[in-house]
Design a protein around this motif. Structure first.
Motif, PDB file in Angstrom:
ATOM      1  N   LEU A 150       0.822  -1.211   0.017  1.00 28.02           N
ATOM      2  CA  LEU A 150       0.114  -0.058   0.144  1.00 28.02           C
ATOM      3  C   LEU A 150       0.912   1.034  -0.060  1.00 28.02           C
ATOM      4  CD1 LEU A 150      -2.718  -1.300   2.708  1.00 28.02           C
ATOM      5  CD2 LEU A 150      -2.901  -1.316   0.131  1.00 28.02           C
ATOM      6  N   GLN A 151       2.163   1.043   0.056  1.00 25.60           N
ATOM      7  CA  GLN A 151       3.044   2.190  -0.044  1.00 25.60           C
ATOM      8  C   GLN A 151       2.940   3.283   1.090  1.00 25.60           C
ATOM      9  OE1 GLN A 151       5.593   2.371  -2.738  1.00 25.60           O
ATOM     10  NE2 GLN A 151       4.637   0.361  -3.062  1.00 25.60           N
ATOM     11  N   VAL A 152       2.641   2.464   2.221  1.00 21.97           N
ATOM     12  CA  VAL A 152       2.526   3.242   3.576  1.00 21.97           C
ATOM     13  C   VAL A 152       3.687   3.505   4.361  1.00 21.97           C
ATOM     14  CG1 VAL A 152       1.184   3.320   5.878  1.00 21.97           C
ATOM     15  CG2 VAL A 152       0.152   2.291   3.896  1.00 21.97           C
ATOM     16  N   PRO A 153       4.232   4.662   4.446  1.00 27.65           N
ATOM     17  CA  PRO A 153       5.568   4.619   5.205  1.00 27.65           C
ATOM     18  C   PRO A 153       5.448   4.126   6.694  1.00 27.65           C
ATOM     19  CG  PRO A 153       4.587   7.016   5.242  1.00 27.65           C
ATOM     20  CD  PRO A 153       3.587   6.073   4.346  1.00 27.65           C
ATOM     21  N   ASP A 154       6.644   4.038   7.229  1.00 30.87           N
ATOM     22  CA  ASP A 154       6.601   3.687   8.658  1.00 30.87           C
ATOM     23  C   ASP A 154       7.570   4.891   9.296  1.00 30.87           C
ATOM     24  OD1 ASP A 154       9.416   3.414   7.741  1.00 30.87           O
ATOM     25  OD2 ASP A 154       9.713   1.539   8.880  1.00 30.87           O
ATOM     26  N   ARG A 155       7.970   5.679   8.705  1.00 34.57           N
ATOM     27  CA  ARG A 155       8.454   7.070   9.377  1.00 34.57           C
ATOM     28  C   ARG A 155       7.842   8.290   8.754  1.00 34.57           C
ATOM     29  NH1 ARG A 155      12.357   3.260   9.890  1.00 34.57           N
ATOM     30  NH2 ARG A 155      13.412   3.067  11.835  1.00 34.57           N
ATOM     31  N   ILE A 156       7.556   9.228   9.361  1.00 39.15           N
ATOM     32  CA  ILE A 156       7.147  10.719   8.743  1.00 39.15           C
ATOM     33  C   ILE A 156       7.931  11.692   9.769  1.00 39.15           C
ATOM     34  CG2 ILE A 156       5.452  12.430   8.622  1.00 39.15           C
ATOM     35  CD1 ILE A 156       3.584  10.155   8.257  1.00 39.15           C
ATOM     36  N   PRO A 157       8.965  12.652   8.899  1.00 40.30           N
ATOM     37  CA  PRO A 157       9.693  13.617   9.849  1.00 40.30           C
ATOM     38  C   PRO A 157       8.708  14.510  10.335  1.00 40.30           C
ATOM     39  CG  PRO A 157      10.417  13.179   7.112  1.00 40.30           C
ATOM     40  CD  PRO A 157       9.175  12.594   7.489  1.00 40.30           C
ATOM     41  N   TYR A 158       9.342  15.006  11.757  1.00 38.11           N
ATOM     42  CA  TYR A 158       8.595  15.963  12.530  1.00 38.11           C
ATOM     43  C   TYR A 158       8.204  17.097  11.759  1.00 38.11           C
ATOM     44  CZ  TYR A 158       8.666  12.970  16.439  1.00 38.11           C
ATOM     45  OH  TYR A 158       8.191  11.878  17.540  1.00 38.11           O
ATOM     46  N   ALA A 159       9.028  17.537  10.827  1.00 38.96           N
ATOM     47  CA  ALA A 159       8.950  18.886  10.053  1.00 38.96           C
ATOM     48  C   ALA A 159       7.625  18.991   9.367  1.00 38.96           C
ATOM     49  CB  ALA A 159      10.019  19.276   9.124  1.00 38.96           C
ATOM     50  N   GLU A 160       7.386  17.530   8.714  1.00 42.48           N
ATOM     51  CA  GLU A 160       6.069  17.511   7.916  1.00 42.48           C
ATOM     52  C   GLU A 160       4.891  17.461   8.928  1.00 42.48           C
ATOM     53  OE1 GLU A 160       6.048  14.464   5.002  1.00 42.48           O
ATOM     54  OE2 GLU A 160       8.233  14.511   4.663  1.00 42.48           O
ATOM     55  N   LYS A 161       4.905  16.863  10.156  1.00 39.82           N
ATOM     56  CA  LYS A 161       3.862  16.830  11.153  1.00 39.82           C
ATOM     57  C   LYS A 161       3.681  18.312  11.694  1.00 39.82           C
ATOM     58  CE  LYS A 161       5.680  12.348  12.954  1.00 39.82           C
ATOM     59  NZ  LYS A 161       6.120  11.805  14.002  1.00 39.82           N
ATOM     60  N   ARG A 162       4.677  19.113  11.894  1.00 37.54           N
ATOM     61  CA  ARG A 162       4.420  20.511  12.304  1.00 37.54           C
ATOM     62  C   ARG A 162       3.687  21.122  11.284  1.00 37.54           C
ATOM     63  NH1 ARG A 162      10.264  19.958  14.095  1.00 37.54           N
ATOM     64  NH2 ARG A 162      10.114  19.076  16.040  1.00 37.54           N
ATOM     65  N   ALA A 163       4.087  21.081   9.969  1.00 33.90           N
ATOM     66  CA  ALA A 163       3.614  21.772   8.967  1.00 33.90           C
ATOM     67  C   ALA A 163       2.201  21.688   8.607  1.00 33.90           C
ATOM     68  CB  ALA A 163       4.345  21.529   7.742  1.00 33.90           C
ATOM     69  N   VAL A 164       1.462  20.350   9.041  1.00 29.52           N
ATOM     70  CA  VAL A 164       0.272  20.247   8.843  1.00 29.52           C
ATOM     71  C   VAL A 164      -0.769  20.510  10.086  1.00 29.52           C
ATOM     72  CG1 VAL A 164       0.459  18.775   7.003  1.00 29.52           C
ATOM     73  CG2 VAL A 164       0.200  17.802   9.297  1.00 29.52           C
ATOM     74  N   ARG A 165      -0.110  20.867  11.230  1.00 32.94           N
ATOM     75  CA  ARG A 165      -1.037  21.100  12.408  1.00 32.94           C
ATOM     76  C   ARG A 165      -1.841  22.279  12.367  1.00 32.94           C
ATOM     77  NH1 ARG A 165       3.667  19.968  16.604  1.00 32.94           N
ATOM     78  NH2 ARG A 165       3.816  17.736  16.270  1.00 32.94           N
ATOM     79  N   ALA A 166      -1.583  23.459  11.531  1.00 32.11           N
ATOM     80  CA  ALA A 166      -2.374  24.696  11.482  1.00 32.11           C
ATOM     81  C   ALA A 166      -3.583  24.357  10.397  1.00 32.11           C
ATOM     82  CB  ALA A 166      -1.737  25.708  11.029  1.00 32.11           C
ATOM     83  N   ALA A 167      -3.600  22.956   9.849  1.00 32.47           N
ATOM     84  CA  ALA A 167      -4.579  22.837   8.667  1.00 32.47           C
ATOM     85  C   ALA A 167      -5.602  21.700   9.103  1.00 32.47           C
ATOM     86  CB  ALA A 167      -3.943  22.613   7.315  1.00 32.47           C
ATOM     87  N   LEU A 168      -5.514  21.281  10.308  1.00 24.73           N
ATOM     88  CA  LEU A 168      -6.152  19.954  10.901  1.00 24.73           C
ATOM     89  C   LEU A 168      -8.023  20.236  10.743  1.00 24.73           C
ATOM     90  CD1 LEU A 168      -4.308  18.852  13.878  1.00 24.73           C
ATOM     91  CD2 LEU A 168      -4.114  18.096  11.690  1.00 24.73           C
ATOM     92  N   PRO A 169      -8.486  19.322  10.096  1.00 27.58           N
ATOM     93  CA  PRO A 169      -9.927  19.388   9.940  1.00 27.58           C
ATOM     94  C   PRO A 169     -10.655  19.542  11.459  1.00 27.58           C
ATOM     95  CG  PRO A 169      -9.237  17.517   8.582  1.00 27.58           C
ATOM     96  CD  PRO A 169      -7.994  18.044   9.421  1.00 27.58           C
ATOM     97  N   GLU A 170     -11.647  20.284  11.462  1.00 28.25           N
ATOM     98  CA  GLU A 170     -12.157  20.726  12.854  1.00 28.25           C
ATOM     99  C   GLU A 170     -13.085  19.246  13.052  1.00 28.25           C
ATOM    100  OE1 GLU A 170     -14.689  23.906  12.883  1.00 28.25           O
ATOM    101  OE2 GLU A 170     -12.927  25.448  12.379  1.00 28.25           O
ATOM    102  N   SER A 171     -13.651  18.453  12.270  1.00 27.36           N
ATOM    103  CA  SER A 171     -14.387  17.616  12.612  1.00 27.36           C
ATOM    104  C   SER A 171     -13.602  15.987  12.728  1.00 27.36           C
ATOM    105  CB  SER A 171     -15.236  16.954  11.423  1.00 27.36           C
ATOM    106  OG  SER A 171     -15.964  15.702  11.377  1.00 27.36           O
ATOM    107  N   ALA A 172     -13.875  15.496  14.033  1.00 27.71           N
ATOM    108  CA  ALA A 172     -13.353  14.153  14.326  1.00 27.71           C
ATOM    109  C   ALA A 172     -13.515  13.136  13.282  1.00 27.71           C
ATOM    110  CB  ALA A 172     -13.805  13.671  15.521  1.00 27.71           C
ATOM    111  N   THR A 173     -14.737  13.205  12.330  1.00 25.04           N
ATOM    112  CA  THR A 173     -15.044  12.046  11.468  1.00 25.04           C
ATOM    113  C   THR A 173     -14.059  12.335  10.604  1.00 25.04           C
ATOM    114  OG1 THR A 173     -17.357  12.321  12.350  1.00 25.04           O
ATOM    115  CG2 THR A 173     -16.784  11.343   9.920  1.00 25.04           C
ATOM    116  N   GLU A 174     -13.691  13.797   9.916  1.00 26.11           N
ATOM    117  CA  GLU A 174     -12.874  14.121   8.925  1.00 26.11           C
ATOM    118  C   GLU A 174     -11.616  13.642   9.211  1.00 26.11           C
ATOM    119  OE1 GLU A 174     -13.071  17.913   6.684  1.00 26.11           O
ATOM    120  OE2 GLU A 174     -14.676  18.375   8.130  1.00 26.11           O
ATOM    121  N   ARG A 175     -11.104  13.994  10.708  1.00 26.25           N
ATOM    122  CA  ARG A 175      -9.646  13.231  10.691  1.00 26.25           C
ATOM    123  C   ARG A 175      -9.556  11.992  10.872  1.00 26.25           C
ATOM    124  NH1 ARG A 175     -10.885  17.640  14.631  1.00 26.25           N
ATOM    125  NH2 ARG A 175     -11.318  15.985  16.462  1.00 26.25           N
ATOM    126  N   ALA A 176     -10.497  11.188  11.177  1.00 26.87           N
ATOM    127  CA  ALA A 176     -10.607   9.787  11.203  1.00 26.87           C
ATOM    128  C   ALA A 176     -10.638   9.001   9.853  1.00 26.87           C
ATOM    129  CB  ALA A 176     -11.520   9.148  11.917  1.00 26.87           C
TER     130      ALA A 176
END
Length: 291
Positions: A150-176
């Protein structure tokens, strides 16, 4: 001069993030707490050692290093690491999980069952679901199956995690949604190890635990700690090893607590340097627009 303390990292408890210090001291970090410390002039960052043993030569390590280990201690630490796939005979049961950090960022990983959800909090996973439980090598094979099929990574750099925190969906359903979609594809794959017991898709959401709901977006991140520098700010949220601090005149800045290890730190009031005087990399609009 004020007595210096050495930070040994950020841990996540049932009540939230806690800063750990050498000698077993702990600093609870409730939202709104003032976090302030400084590196004295002449301070040197030294290797934190490995596997509970001090570095025999107290080697100096670079300020940008998030591991805070010299080459020899890093090698020793990795030689006894499940994450590095160097241990094959661990008898403990392990869980395979899918973790989501923001739009388009999903990874597969494994963690010892006895650790509960701690590994997911430490990584900054905004939400996650377990896939299955079984022996270490069966969990490893399942992880590799998802990476290959499925081409799923086992690591994601913290820089990428930080970059998307300001754009998280408000809905828990969307996040899931991405976790549920990937879970369905994963369990449909042939070739799962027989010794791995599948688990139902039950998404756990950490947005509240991280204090990210309605939190102001971070404008930059501390690059490294330096002699004579300091920081003082109000804790507005946290995720993984990152503290999001509201600094007067600067806005919210991310401090990766892994950069604190190896330094002798003193209360910022003792340094006489207010605000934030460590080097900071500002986040750009172009970065934010990528997601």
């Amino acid at each position: 001069m004020a007595q210096g303390w050495k930070c040994s990292g950020l841990r996540w408890s049932a009540d939230g993030p806690v800063l750990m210090w050498d000698g077993g001291r702990r600093s609870a970090l409730p939202w709104g707490k003032r976090v302030g410390f400084a590196v004295p002039d002449g301070g040197v960052r030294t290797c934190v050692g490995a596997r509970g043993h001090a570095c025999p030569v107290r080697a100096a390590v670079p300020g940008r290093s998030t591991g805070a280990r010299c080459e020899e201690c890093a090698r020793l630490d990795r030689a006894h690491s499940v994450a590095a796939d160097t241990i094959a005979d661990d008898p403990r049961p392990y869980r395979v999980y899918l973790a989501w950090f923001g739009p388009g960022l999903v990874k597969v990983g494994i963690t010892a069952v006895e650790r509960g959800d701690a590994r997911l909090l430490e990584q900054g996973a905004v939400c996650f679901s377990r896939l299955g439980t079984g022996p270490l090598m069966a969990a490893r094979r399942t992880e590799e199956l998802l990476r290959a099929a499925l081409q799923v990574p086992d690591r994601i750099p913290y820089a990428e995690k930080r970059a998307v925190r300001a754009a998280l969906p408000e809905s828990a359903t969307e996040r899931a949604a991405e976790v549920r979609e990937l879970y369905a594809r994963a369990v449909a794959l042939p070739g799962w190890p027989e010794s791995l017991r599948p688990e139902p898709c039950e998404v756990t959401d950490h947005l509240g635990a991280f204090g990210l709901a309605g939190a102001p977006a971070a404008l930059g991140e501390v690059v490294r700690l330096v002699q004579g520098g300091g920081v003082s700010g109000e804790l507005v949220s946290a995720a993984g090893p990152d503290l999001h601090l509201a600094v007067a005149g600067r806005g919210v800045v991310v401090l990766d607590t892994r950069l604190m290890t190896g330094w002798e730190l003193v209360p910022q009031a003792a340094s006489g340097t207010p605000g934030l005087t460590f080097p900071v990399r500002e986040f750009t609009r172009e970065q934010e627009g990528l997601f």
